[in-house]
Design an enzyme around this catalytic site. Structure first.
Site, PDB file in Angstrom:
ATOM      1  N   LYS A 105     -23.013  10.756  21.782  1.00  0.00           N
ATOM      2  CA  LYS A 105     -23.073   9.335  22.205  1.00  0.00           C
ATOM      3  C   LYS A 105     -23.935   8.494  21.278  1.00  0.00           C
ATOM      4  O   LYS A 105     -23.667   7.321  21.070  1.00  0.00           O
ATOM      5  CB  LYS A 105     -23.592   9.204  23.630  1.00  0.00           C
ATOM      6  CG  LYS A 105     -24.944   9.842  23.895  1.00  0.00           C
ATOM      7  CD  LYS A 105     -24.766  11.057  24.726  1.00  0.00           C
ATOM      8  CE  LYS A 105     -26.003  11.895  24.849  1.00  0.00           C
ATOM      9  NZ  LYS A 105     -25.735  13.104  25.604  1.00  0.00           N
ATOM     10  N   GLY A 187     -35.529  23.816  33.336  1.00  0.00           N
ATOM     11  CA  GLY A 187     -34.555  23.567  32.273  1.00  0.00           C
ATOM     12  C   GLY A 187     -33.751  22.287  32.471  1.00  0.00           C
ATOM     13  O   GLY A 187     -32.778  22.043  31.764  1.00  0.00           O
ATOM     14  N   GLU A 190     -36.065  18.209  28.841  1.00  0.00           N
ATOM     15  CA  GLU A 190     -36.478  18.717  27.530  1.00  0.00           C
ATOM     16  C   GLU A 190     -38.005  18.729  27.441  1.00  0.00           C
ATOM     17  O   GLU A 190     -38.677  17.998  28.179  1.00  0.00           O
ATOM     18  CB  GLU A 190     -35.974  17.762  26.436  1.00  0.00           C
ATOM     19  CG  GLU A 190     -34.512  17.464  26.497  1.00  0.00           C
ATOM     20  CD  GLU A 190     -33.711  18.281  25.508  1.00  0.00           C
ATOM     21  OE1 GLU A 190     -34.331  18.936  24.663  1.00  0.00           O
ATOM     22  OE2 GLU A 190     -32.473  18.266  25.615  1.00  0.00           O
ATOM     23  N   ASP A 201     -30.978   7.483  26.282  1.00  0.00           N
ATOM     24  CA  ASP A 201     -29.719   8.245  26.369  1.00  0.00           C
ATOM     25  C   ASP A 201     -28.688   7.452  27.194  1.00  0.00           C
ATOM     26  O   ASP A 201     -27.516   7.348  26.811  1.00  0.00           O
ATOM     27  CB  ASP A 201     -30.047   9.593  27.042  1.00  0.00           C
ATOM     28  CG  ASP A 201     -28.817  10.399  27.384  1.00  0.00           C
ATOM     29  OD1 ASP A 201     -28.183  10.902  26.451  1.00  0.00           O
ATOM     30  OD2 ASP A 201     -28.496  10.534  28.585  1.00  0.00           O
ATOM     31  N   LYS A 205     -24.847   5.609  26.283  1.00  0.00           N
ATOM     32  CA  LYS A 205     -23.608   5.815  27.048  1.00  0.00           C
ATOM     33  C   LYS A 205     -23.067   4.483  27.568  1.00  0.00           C
ATOM     34  O   LYS A 205     -21.847   4.256  27.567  1.00  0.00           O
ATOM     35  CB  LYS A 205     -23.873   6.780  28.200  1.00  0.00           C
ATOM     36  CG  LYS A 205     -24.214   8.183  27.716  1.00  0.00           C
ATOM     37  CD  LYS A 205     -24.773   9.047  28.830  1.00  0.00           C
ATOM     38  CE  LYS A 205     -25.124  10.434  28.325  1.00  0.00           C
ATOM     39  NZ  LYS A 205     -25.889  11.219  29.295  1.00  0.00           N
TER      40      LYS A 205
HETATM   41  N1  LIG Z   1     -26.451  19.329  26.164  1.00  0.00           N
HETATM   42  C1  LIG Z   1     -25.614  18.677  26.931  1.00  0.00           C
HETATM   43  O1  LIG Z   1     -25.434  19.029  28.094  1.00  0.00           O
HETATM   44  C2  LIG Z   1     -24.823  17.520  26.391  1.00  0.00           C
HETATM   45  C3  LIG Z   1     -24.001  16.776  27.263  1.00  0.00           C
HETATM   46  C4  LIG Z   1     -23.213  15.742  26.726  1.00  0.00           C
HETATM   47  C5  LIG Z   1     -23.291  15.458  25.383  1.00  0.00           C
HETATM   48  N2  LIG Z   1     -24.122  16.180  24.581  1.00  0.00           N
HETATM   49  C6  LIG Z   1     -24.161  15.867  23.166  1.00  0.00           C
HETATM   50  O2  LIG Z   1     -23.671  16.998  22.444  1.00  0.00           O
HETATM   51  C7  LIG Z   1     -24.304  17.089  21.184  1.00  0.00           C
HETATM   52  C8  LIG Z   1     -24.932  18.459  21.031  1.00  0.00           C
HETATM   53  O3  LIG Z   1     -25.909  18.650  22.034  1.00  0.00           O
HETATM   54  P1  LIG Z   1     -26.510  20.086  22.305  1.00  0.00           P
HETATM   55  O4  LIG Z   1     -27.251  19.989  23.591  1.00  0.00           O
HETATM   56  O5  LIG Z   1     -25.478  21.120  22.159  1.00  0.00           O
HETATM   57  O6  LIG Z   1     -27.574  20.188  21.121  1.00  0.00           O
HETATM   58  P2  LIG Z   1     -28.242  21.510  20.567  1.00  0.00           P
HETATM   59  O7  LIG Z   1     -28.306  22.567  21.627  1.00  0.00           O
HETATM   60  O8  LIG Z   1     -29.509  21.090  19.910  1.00  0.00           O
HETATM   61  O9  LIG Z   1     -27.216  22.024  19.444  1.00  0.00           O
HETATM   62  C9  LIG Z   1     -27.008  21.347  18.240  1.00  0.00           C
HETATM   63  C10 LIG Z   1     -26.405  22.319  17.241  1.00  0.00           C
HETATM   64  O10 LIG Z   1     -26.133  21.634  16.036  1.00  0.00           O
HETATM   65  C11 LIG Z   1     -26.857  22.248  14.976  1.00  0.00           C
HETATM   66  N3  LIG Z   1     -27.301  21.225  14.049  1.00  0.00           N
HETATM   67  C12 LIG Z   1     -27.996  20.112  14.325  1.00  0.00           C
HETATM   68  N4  LIG Z   1     -28.208  19.388  13.220  1.00  0.00           N
HETATM   69  C13 LIG Z   1     -27.649  20.079  12.206  1.00  0.00           C
HETATM   70  C14 LIG Z   1     -27.537  19.857  10.814  1.00  0.00           C
HETATM   71  N5  LIG Z   1     -28.062  18.794  10.206  1.00  0.00           N
HETATM   72  N6  LIG Z   1     -26.880  20.792  10.071  1.00  0.00           N
HETATM   73  C15 LIG Z   1     -26.350  21.882  10.640  1.00  0.00           C
HETATM   74  N7  LIG Z   1     -26.429  22.145  11.964  1.00  0.00           N
HETATM   75  C16 LIG Z   1     -27.060  21.252  12.732  1.00  0.00           C
HETATM   76  C17 LIG Z   1     -28.003  22.986  15.635  1.00  0.00           C
HETATM   77  O11 LIG Z   1     -28.452  24.009  14.812  1.00  0.00           O
HETATM   78  P3  LIG Z   1     -29.782  24.842  15.150  1.00  0.00           P
HETATM   79  O12 LIG Z   1     -29.464  25.645  16.369  1.00  0.00           O
HETATM   80  O13 LIG Z   1     -29.954  25.660  13.952  1.00  0.00           O
HETATM   81  O14 LIG Z   1     -30.861  23.852  15.391  1.00  0.00           O
HETATM   82  C18 LIG Z   1     -27.299  23.486  16.900  1.00  0.00           C
HETATM   83  O15 LIG Z   1     -26.519  24.613  16.609  1.00  0.00           O
HETATM   84  C19 LIG Z   1     -25.305  15.934  21.142  1.00  0.00           C
HETATM   85  O16 LIG Z   1     -24.706  14.836  20.510  1.00  0.00           O
HETATM   86  C20 LIG Z   1     -25.535  15.624  22.594  1.00  0.00           C
HETATM   87  O17 LIG Z   1     -25.940  14.279  22.816  1.00  0.00           O
HETATM   88  C21 LIG Z   1     -24.896  17.194  25.046  1.00  0.00           C
END
Ligand SMILES: NC(=O)c1ccc[n+]([C@@H]2O[C@H](COP(=O)([O-])OP(=O)(O)OC[C@H]3O[C@@H](n4cnc5c(N)ncnc54)[C@H](OP(=O)(O)O)[C@@H]3O)[C@@H](O)[C@H]2O)c1
Length: 431
Positions: A105, A187, A190, A201, A205
């Site tokens: 987002k 959990g 954060e 956030d 949205k």
């Molecule tokens: N979490 C949720 O429930 C949720 C819900 C809706 C939307 N979202 C959206 O989904 C997206 C991902 O969220 P998430 O919670 O999955 O985040 P996350 O757990 O931090 O995962 C991000 C992933 O991307 C990798 N990454 C980040 N920057 C990078 C870079 N520059 N080069 C290579 N790899 C990179 C990270 O690597 P490392 O592991 O090595 O750090 C990790 O594998 C975000 O945009 C978030 O706003 C999340």
């Protein structure tokens, strides 16, 4: 059966959830969609790190362009987060003729216009169901089956962390700081909760929903945004006495004067369907001029709910590819409305202030409101609620007024010395 190859950029929460959802439901997907979807390559900058899913190592690459430039990969799911380099990778993928799915987002709120234009120019699809409300299918619903509507209003509870905190504060009468600690331990928050609790956030949205529903580009930083950090238990209990629940609400409304919008703690009547949305759940409530009131409810975050939305977009696109359907009928985000942008606009407001406990003070304050043409719907004075006998908490709910005018009246009340502090001002949702 046709195989469609997908590249994942990121293997964190959402990336793992997407991978797992496909593993769990692969057979059912093939049966219903008639395509075999394969996650062929995954960007993983730390291949040694333990991940939530077991992925054959040969799928990993540390080079995003090995995925973006792979001629066999047709769909790229960006699940990395952050505005950069995610925007650049998505832009390059679209330019390379790949369809892009994203959950991001933050990148979309700021760069959605540019990315959507690239998708149109390159005759590919840009899909982003997971970016608002996680597993709740709001984006594709308003763009597709509900496209015949003109929208009048949207209300969203769009952040699980803040909704969990407010729910626990309401249920247990607990303080913000204690509930935040508990949410972090479980959990639901954060270690650094700033983006959630300050409303950032949710503003991202709401920015996406505004372009989708009202056709305007309002950047997140231009949305008046207040988080939940200054909500106190006392406001929650006064709100309960008045018949309301406090929720962090993303709100936008078409008015005769223009579009109003804000992200702020809001008093919702307990009878409002959004007031029943508790804990980490999210909901989006829309009023369309044909469909009338609709509410979407579900998990707004978490690996599998969000992975379900990402995968849904992937399967939709895979289906289009398999059927040879046209991709140039886009989308979704609109930026062409001429409606004036009004910010917060007008609403009813709840106010709590501390006043000097002296005869006539309440009258002075009421007449200052009257001078600004602000009518008072409810007034409450609770002498016993304050330790210091020299001051008294006063609680007001006013009739609909412009926030700008309310601020002028409150400044005057403060300057006149009638109130020693204005402790809380919150929007009241009237219906
Ligand atoms: N979490 C949720 O429930 C949720 C819900 C809706 C939307 N979202 C959206 O989904 C997206 C991902 O969220 P998430 O919670 O999955 O985040 P996350 O757990 O931090 O995962 C991000 C992933 O991307 C990798 N990454 C980040 N920057 C990078 C870079 N520059 N080069 C290579 N790899 C990179 C990270 O690597 P490392 O592991 O090595 O750090 C990790 O594998 C975000 O945009 C978030 O706003 C999340």
């Amino acid at each position: 059966m046709k195989t469609i190859k997908v590249g994942l950029l990121g293997i964190g929460n959402v990336g793992s959830g997407t991978y797992l959802a496909l593993e769990m439901n692969c057979a059912a997907i093939e049966k219903s969609a008639g395509v075999h979807v394969e996650i062929a390559k995954i960007l993983n900058r730390r291949p040694e790190a333990k991940r939530a899913v077991d992925v054959p190592r040969e799928k990993y690459t540390a080079d995003p362009y090995e995925i973006i430039n792979d001629p066999e990969i047709q769909i790229i799911a960006e699940v990395m987060g952050g505005i950069e380099p995610a925007t650049t990778y998505m832009a390059d993928a679209l330019k390379a003729g790949k369809h892009v799915v994203t959950a991001n987002k933050a990148a979309l709120a700021v760069n959605g216009k540019q990315l959507q234009q690239l998708a149109m120019d390159n005759h590919v699809m840009l899909r982003f169901e997971a970016s608002v409300g996680g597993g709740i299918p709001i984006i594709n619903a308003v763009a597709d089956p509900l496209v015949s509507n003109q929208y009048d209003e949207v209300l969203g509870i769009l952040n699980g962390t803040t909704n969990y905190i407010l729910t626990k504060m309401t249920e247990n009468g607990a303080d913000y700081a204690d509930v935040l600690r508990d949410a972090q331990a479980k959990g639901f928050a954060e270690a650094d909760p700033t983006g959630d609790v300050e409303g950032i956030d949710v503003a991202n949205k709401l920015s996406i929903l505004i372009s989708l529903l009202f056709g305007k580009r309002i950047l997140p930083q231009d949305i008046p945004t207040t988080g939940i950090t200054s909500i106190s238990g006392i406001d929650i209990s006064y709100a309960t006495e008045f018949g309301y629940k406090i929720k962090l609400i993303a709100h936008a409304q078409r008015t005769p004067e223009g579009l109003t919008y804000s992200v702020e703690p809001t008093l919702l009547p307990v009878s409002h369907p959004m007031a029943a949305v508790s804990n980490e759940f999210n909901a989006v409530f829309v009023r369309g001029n044909a469909v009338d009131e609709l509410m979407f409810y579900g998990k707004g975050a978490g690996p599998l709910p969000t992975g379900s939305a990402v995968l849904g977009d992937i399967i939709d696109i895979a289906n289009c590819i398999a059927k040879g359907a046209a991709f140039d009928v886009q989308p979704l985000l609109h930026y062409d409305s001429k409606m004036p942008s009004l910010g917060e606009g007008s609403a009813q407001y709840y106010m709590r202030m501390t006043a000097i406990d002296r005869p006539g003070i309440l009258g002075h304050i009421a007449s200052t409101f009257a001078k600004h043409d602000i009518g008072l719907q409810s007034v409450m004075q609770r002498a016993g609620d304050n330790d210091r006998k020299t001051s008294v908490p006063l609680i007001f709910i006013c009739y609909t007024t412009e926030r700008r005018i309310l601020n002028e009246a409150l400044n005057e009340i403060r300057a006149d010395g009638y109130a020693t502090s204005i402790d809380a001002v919150m929007r009241v949702q009237d219906r």
